[in-house]
Motif scaffolding. Structure first.
Motif, short mmCIF file in Angstrom:
data_model
loop_
_atom_site.label_atom_id
_atom_site.label_comp_id
_atom_site.label_asym_id
_atom_site.label_seq_id
_atom_site.Cartn_x
_atom_site.Cartn_y
_atom_site.Cartn_z
N ALA A 49 0.20 -1.17 -0.13
CA ALA A 49 0.10 -0.18 0.02
C ALA A 49 0.97 1.41 0.44
N GLY A 50 2.07 1.07 0.07
CA GLY A 50 3.30 2.28 0.75
C GLY A 50 2.52 3.07 1.83
N ARG A 51 2.10 2.81 2.37
CA ARG A 51 2.08 3.52 4.08
C ARG A 51 2.53 2.78 4.16
N GLY A 52 3.01 3.73 5.78
CA GLY A 52 3.87 3.50 7.42
C GLY A 52 5.56 3.64 6.03
N HIS A 53 6.21 2.39 6.59
CA HIS A 53 7.69 2.60 6.93
C HIS A 53 8.07 2.23 5.38
N LYS A 54 9.27 1.72 4.79
CA LYS A 54 9.71 1.90 3.39
C LYS A 54 9.89 0.19 3.51
N ALA A 55 8.93 -0.18 2.90
CA ALA A 55 9.52 -1.94 3.22
C ALA A 55 10.48 -2.24 1.83
N HIS A 56 10.66 -3.65 3.28
CA HIS A 56 12.15 -4.38 1.58
C HIS A 56 11.02 -4.76 0.04
N HIS A 57 12.39 -4.67 -0.33
CA HIS A 57 11.54 -5.06 -2.14
C HIS A 57 11.56 -6.35 -1.83
N PRO A 58 10.41 -7.30 -2.83
CA PRO A 58 9.98 -8.30 -3.00
C PRO A 58 11.18 -8.95 -3.72
N ALA A 59 11.67 -8.41 -4.18
CA ALA A 59 12.64 -9.73 -4.73
C ALA A 59 14.05 -9.90 -3.69
N VAL A 60 14.11 -8.59 -3.06
CA VAL A 60 15.05 -9.45 -2.39
C VAL A 60 14.90 -10.57 -0.83
#
Length: 451
Positions: A49-60
């Motif tokens: 959703a792009g909310r909150g803290h930045k997420a680790h990329h699914p590729a990683v």
């Protein structure tokens, strides 16, 4: 003069180290990154959703899981620790450190998306000229469930426990009613004891319902089989033939005292395990290409018997993209043999070579070089297959089975260390088996490329 290599842990790097320089060019971790970067991960990235803290990329995260399963590091906690301790994992994570909860949540959340990623890897193998559909070998292996067989509850024992707990609850209620006149309660918390037993009674009632539901399914299957056998024998009598053996007995309906359900993972089953008696398991199926040893299709079943597992494979092959090619031959051991399985393979344009009985591993010398039998006049698919299994070409093709699918299971279990599921429930373990075989495919592709 010292003859040893100097040991210096204090001097700083003159230039910042590059992550790209940490691994050899042909390392498996580099290949995993190359493969994942070529996959379409939009079905994963669009769910953030792009909310909150930045997420680790699914590729990683996907790269870490694939490399972890390929190298025997399956636990999310061990993968997190490896991002600090292992150069390969640090390279995959680009010197970041996803915590174990992030890894476990990602794995559990995106299990359904692994199906189309699995197909994408097969298409990539096809483009790299590593995979060419033709002959596939089908087999199954028992993989331990994330549950103990000692946590299984049988229907007979459930009835005994139910009666015992109800007796104890009645006794506690009577004790509670007389508590005002009874000064010696021995510190017993009667309401808590009653609540504990009522909770166990509710769990037992739920377990009994599951056993009864399974019994209804079994009764329906047994009744159908009984009707088919009876109709077949009646047809033989009308034709003036005497049926062999005794008439089948009608099935006994309802749950049996030995029927059981596991309280930890109710969807797992007690299954025979080679050399270990019985254990709480799932039956993991895989179809392997005999030329490349890549897994082309998988599914997981609760059935111990493999006889019903040919049709799910054929359905899965039909759903694969046509660009992968056409399967021409199917190899399977005697556990998969039935006249119906042979028939449906022929209907889909696949020539089956399914063992009809247990044969000796090493034929006598003169039998191996004996003249081939005459082809049968009958068009019956079972007789045709029996003839092919006796020919030199048929025996040579069937011999490929034990050189392909069985080694794949051996490597997945004993080299990659995948002997037990981490997740529970049929859908979850199906996704985890797909992740394990996806890791095997990429590991195998790497070996084919660098060799």
């Amino acid at each position: 003069m010292s003859r040893f290599i100097p040991v210096d842990r204090q001097t700083d790097y003159l230039l910042p180290p590059s992550v790209d320089e940490w691994l050899p060019d042909e390392h498996l971790a580099r290949f995993v990154v190359d493969v994942v970067e070529q996959l379409d991960l939009s079905s994963l990235t669009q769910q953030y959703a792009g909310r909150g803290h930045k997420a680790h990329h699914p590729a990683v995260l996907l790269s870490l899981l694939i490399y972890g399963y390929a190298t025997g590091v399956i636990s999310s906690r061990k993968i997190e620790r490896a991002t600090y301790d292992s150069i390969a994992f640090r390279y995959l994570a680009a010197n970041t450190h996803p915590d174990h909860d992030t890894l476990a949540t990602f794995r559990r959340r995106f299990l359904p998306e692994l199906e189309q990623l699995f197909v994408q890897v097969l298409l990539l193998a096809r483009e790299m000229k590593l995979l060419k559909f033709g002959t596939i070998a089908l087999d199954g292996t028992k993989v331990k469930a994330n549950a103990s067989k000692h946590k299984a509850l049988s229907y007979g024992h459930a009835k005994k426990l139910e009666a015992q707990l109800k007796t104890e609850v009645n006794a506690l209620i009577q004790r509670a009613e007389a508590a005002d006149n009874d000064v010696a309660t021995d510190g017993m918390d009667i309401p808590a004891e009653i609540a504990r037993r009522e909770a166990r009674l509710a769990a037992i009632a739920e377990a009994k319902l599951k056993i009864e539901a399974r019994a209804q399914e079994r009764d329906a299957a047994e009744h159908t089989a009984y009707q088919d056998k009876t109709a077949n024998r009646d047809a033989q009598r009308k034709a003036g033939k005497k049926p062999r053996g005794r008439d089948p007995k009608p099935p006994m309906g309802g749950p049996r005292d030995k029927d059981q359900v596991n309280l930890t993972d109710p969807q797992s089953r007690i299954m025979p395990v080679t050399g270990k008696g019985f254990d709480q398991c799932y039956n993991a199926q895989a179809a392997v290409d005999t030329e490349s040893m890549l897994v082309t299709s998988i599914h997981v079943t609760q059935a111990t018997n493999d006889k019903q597992q040919v049709m799910p494979l054929l359905n899965a092959l039909t759903a694969l993209p046509a660009s992968l090619g056409k399967v021409t031959h199917l190899l399977a051991d005697t556990g998969y043999f039935s006249a119906e399985n042979v028939k449906v393979c022929g209907q889909q344009g696949i020539e089956p070579l399914i063992a009809m009985k247990r044969d000796v591993h090493h034929l006598p010398l003169f039998e191996r070089f004996a003249a081939e039998p005459l082809a049968p006049d009958s068009e019956d698919p079972v007789e045709q297959m029996a003839y092919r299994l006796k020919t030199q070409a048929g025996r040579a093709r069937y011999a490929l089975r034990k050189h392909t699918v069985e080694p794949v299971f051996g490597i997945i279990k004993h080299v990659m260390g995948f002997r037990q599921f981490s997740l529970r429930g049929l859908d979850n373990v199906s996704g985890e088996w797909r992740l394990a075989t996806l890791a095997w495919n990429i590991k195998r592709m790497h070996r084919l490329v660098v060799s």
